[in-house]
Design an enzyme around this catalytic site. Structure first.
Site, PDB file in Angstrom:
ATOM      1  N   ASP A 203     -29.219  29.696  25.864  1.00 46.14           N
ATOM      2  CA  ASP A 203     -30.508  29.292  25.281  1.00 46.14           C
ATOM      3  C   ASP A 203     -31.216  30.553  24.791  1.00 46.14           C
ATOM      4  OD1 ASP A 203     -32.978  27.781  24.728  1.00 46.14           O
ATOM      5  OD2 ASP A 203     -32.045  26.254  25.973  1.00 46.14           O
ATOM      6  N   HIS A 276     -31.895  27.366  19.516  1.00 44.41           N
ATOM      7  CA  HIS A 276     -31.988  27.960  20.857  1.00 44.41           C
ATOM      8  C   HIS A 276     -31.035  29.150  20.994  1.00 44.41           C
ATOM      9  CE1 HIS A 276     -34.830  25.161  22.585  1.00 44.41           C
ATOM     10  NE2 HIS A 276     -34.157  24.158  22.085  1.00 44.41           N
ATOM     11  N   GLU A 341     -33.607  20.400  18.909  1.00 44.15           N
ATOM     12  CA  GLU A 341     -34.726  21.263  18.512  1.00 44.15           C
ATOM     13  C   GLU A 341     -34.291  22.424  17.617  1.00 44.15           C
ATOM     14  OE1 GLU A 341     -37.416  20.497  22.488  1.00 44.15           O
ATOM     15  OE2 GLU A 341     -35.897  22.056  22.589  1.00 44.15           O
TER      16      GLU A 341
HETATM   17  C1  ACM Z   1     -34.181  18.881  25.288  1.00 43.82           C
HETATM   18  O1  ACM Z   1     -34.912  18.586  26.243  1.00 43.82           O
HETATM   19  N1  ACM Z   1     -34.591  19.726  24.355  1.00 43.82           N
HETATM   20  C2  ACM Z   1     -32.845  18.337  25.167  1.00 43.82           C
END
Ligand code: ACM
Ligand code: ZN
Length: 532
Positions: A203, A276, A341
């Site tokens: 991440d 991410h 995201e």
């Molecule tokens: C998430 O909670 N962004 C998968």
């Protein structure tokens, strides 16, 4: 949980004062499919023989786990071992059915407890392992009372799970959790019959797995400055020492995979694509769309600007190389490739990304992400693996055939199931155990949102309104533990337990057999046992 006290007192009183016929509650989580309690009890003592029948080579690891955990579960008792022939009086037999019982499936079991002996039968070693978990939990009342030999109420149990996928996720990027804690987490999962560990390894806040071809992922991408609080400022400045972090070496990954396998748990690694990725871009800035000085994120980083350049063939090469190394470490079908995201502002102004959109005839940046994920999906397929992707990529016209992990609610789930994709459900409404579990004013800092134990218990992985055909695509559900505000094992335990018990019952037990009141009492019993 003050309101559980009367139950415990009642149960212990029943246990203590009725000497000829003890009444021990059967407090098994998740609730078994069928459980008929009978008169009397079986006592586990120093003479009890633990017998294994017909378990074959593939059963050895799980059986070893049972043998090794036995003295811990039945405090201090060493098991006497025997085979099926020696399973007479005062024995516990674990045996594979000679003729498979279709109604038990791959993970079900039968467990018969009489005053003379205990017999667990299943089609698979996994089923026998779960019979053992049930037996251990049946002894909790006796153990809380401080009694030995350990008493197990007589019963006839037949049990099998509602869903094949019963998972728990752990984010080791936002805060790092080491091998010992991961093993503890796996133990907790196994005791509640969860069988898929979703390991969030990459991440913005740190890359956590050794990749030989790209050493800077861990030499640079696994480390950031240590800040006392999550809400202190991002980014790090160039002269700040990067002292917080860590990563798993390949040997450690193998150790964890082996530990999990011996508990009937598949490990599903997640490598985030294409967002991410600040930790990657700190280590390898050439994979960005621009020349922005990305760093490993420190604390809140939202919205994340970092995204890998989807117009750069080297980025595809990078992901494929990384996944090839990852695939070698995890002997299971699934690899999670993220997809959530992915803020695509950079793609909108990047000449390479725009060129890719034109070359492939894609309609927009969302289609570009679907194309990129599909390229990776196809690569995984070519090496015998299947992709899981977060539901952000779902649309009616998506090309992706991957399994979709739904975190945002039922709408994407319904579209994906009708589209023919398999699904795993973990909605923020019920499954995000990084959210508060009680009144935020009285709780340690957590992610905004409230999921009480009762709310967690109402989770149903099956979305409403699906056709029978679409329902077949629902593989199961999982809970997620994102660790922005969770920086110690103690806090992780506090957030995951007892909500993990609720999740376990929601993914294992038929809704007709769920009972909130009974569940609360069982949790009280388990909590008392865990405190001992
Ligand atoms: C998430 O909670 N962004 C998968
Ligand atoms: Zn680009």
């Amino acid at each position: 949980m003050k309101y559980f006290k009367p139950f415990i007192i009642l149960m212990l009183a029943a246990f203590s004062f009725t000497s000829c016929q003890k009444i021990e509650p059967i407090a098994v989580i998740p609730e078994p499919s069928e459980c008929i309690q009978k008169k009397g009890h079986f006592s586990i003592d120093e003479q009890t023989i633990l017998c294994f029948g017909n378990i074959g080579e593939e059963g050895r690891d799980i059986m070893k786990t049972i043998r090794e955990s036995y003295p811990k579960k039945f405090k201090g008792l060493q098991p006497n071992l025997g085979d099926e022939e020696s399973a007479g009086k005062n024995s516990i037999l674990f045996a594979i059915n000679e003729k498979p019982d279709e109604t038990l499936g791959d993970e079900g079991y039968t467990l018969t407890v009489t005053p003379r002996k205990v017999v667990a039968k299943a089609n698979t070693v996994a089923g026998l392992f779960y019979a053992y978990q049930t037996l251990v939990q049946m002894s909790y009342a006796s153990q809380i009372a401080g009694n030995g030999p350990y008493s197990v109420p007589c019963a006839k149990i037949k049990d099998h799970p509602r869903f094949a996928y019963r998972g728990a996720h752990l984010d080791v990027s936002r805060h790092f959790f080491d091998v010992d804690y991961v093993k503890k987490y796996l133990d907790m999962m196994a005791s509640y019959k969860l069988n898929k560990f979703h390991w969030h390894l990459t991440d913005d806040h740190g890359w956590r797995i050794q990749i030989d071809k790209y050493p800077a992922l861990t030499s640079k991408g696994a480390w950031r400055p240590e800040r006392s609080k999550w809400d202190t400022l991002h980014p790090m400045s160039p002269d700040e020492p990067a002292t917080y972090g860590g990563f798993f070496t390949k040997d450690q990954v193998r150790e964890i995979v082996e530990y999990a396998a011996a508990r009937n748990i598949d490990v599903i690694p997640e490598i985030e694509i294409p967002g991410h990725c600040s930790a990657i871009l700190y280590a390898y800035p050439q994979y960005a769309c621009d020349n922005y000085p990305y760093v490993v994120a420190v604390g809140p980083y939202w919205p994340p600007k970092a995204i890998m350049c989807a117009g750069n063939d080297e980025v595809l090469r990078f992901y494929k190389d990384v996944l090839d190394e990852v695939a070698e470490l995890f002997p299971y079908p699934y690899i999670h490739i993220g997809g959530d995201e992915a803020f695509n502002d950079n793609w909108q102004v990047c000449p390479k990304c725009q060129q890719r959109i034109a070359d492939k005839g894609l309609k927009d940046e969302m289609a570009l992400q679907q194309w990129l994920m599909n390229e990776i999906e196809q690569h995984l397929k070519s090496i015998g693996k299947k992709a899981i992707i977060w539901d952000d990529i779902v649309s009616e016209d998506m090309v992706n055939k991957s399994t979709i992990m739904c975190w945002q609610g039922p709408q994407a789930a319904i579209i994906a199931a009708n589209h023919g994709n398999d699904l795993i459900l973990c909605p923020t409404s019920h499954c995000y155990f990084n959210f508060y579990q009680n009144d935020p004013d009285k709780e340690p800092l957590a992610m905004t949102g409230l999921i009480t134990l009762e709310k967690a218990y109402t989770f149903d992985p099956m979305p409403e309104g699906l056709s029978e055909k679409a329902q077949k695509h629902i593989l199961g559900g999982q809970c997620n533990l994102w660790t922005e505000f969770i920086n110690t094992p103690k806090q992780a335990d506090y957030m995951i337990y007892p909500r993990i018990c609720a999740l376990a019952e929601c993914v294992w037990t038929d809704p007709a057999h769920k009972d909130w009141k009974k569940f609360q009492n069982k949790v009280e019993m388990h909590t008392a046992y865990r405190k001992k």
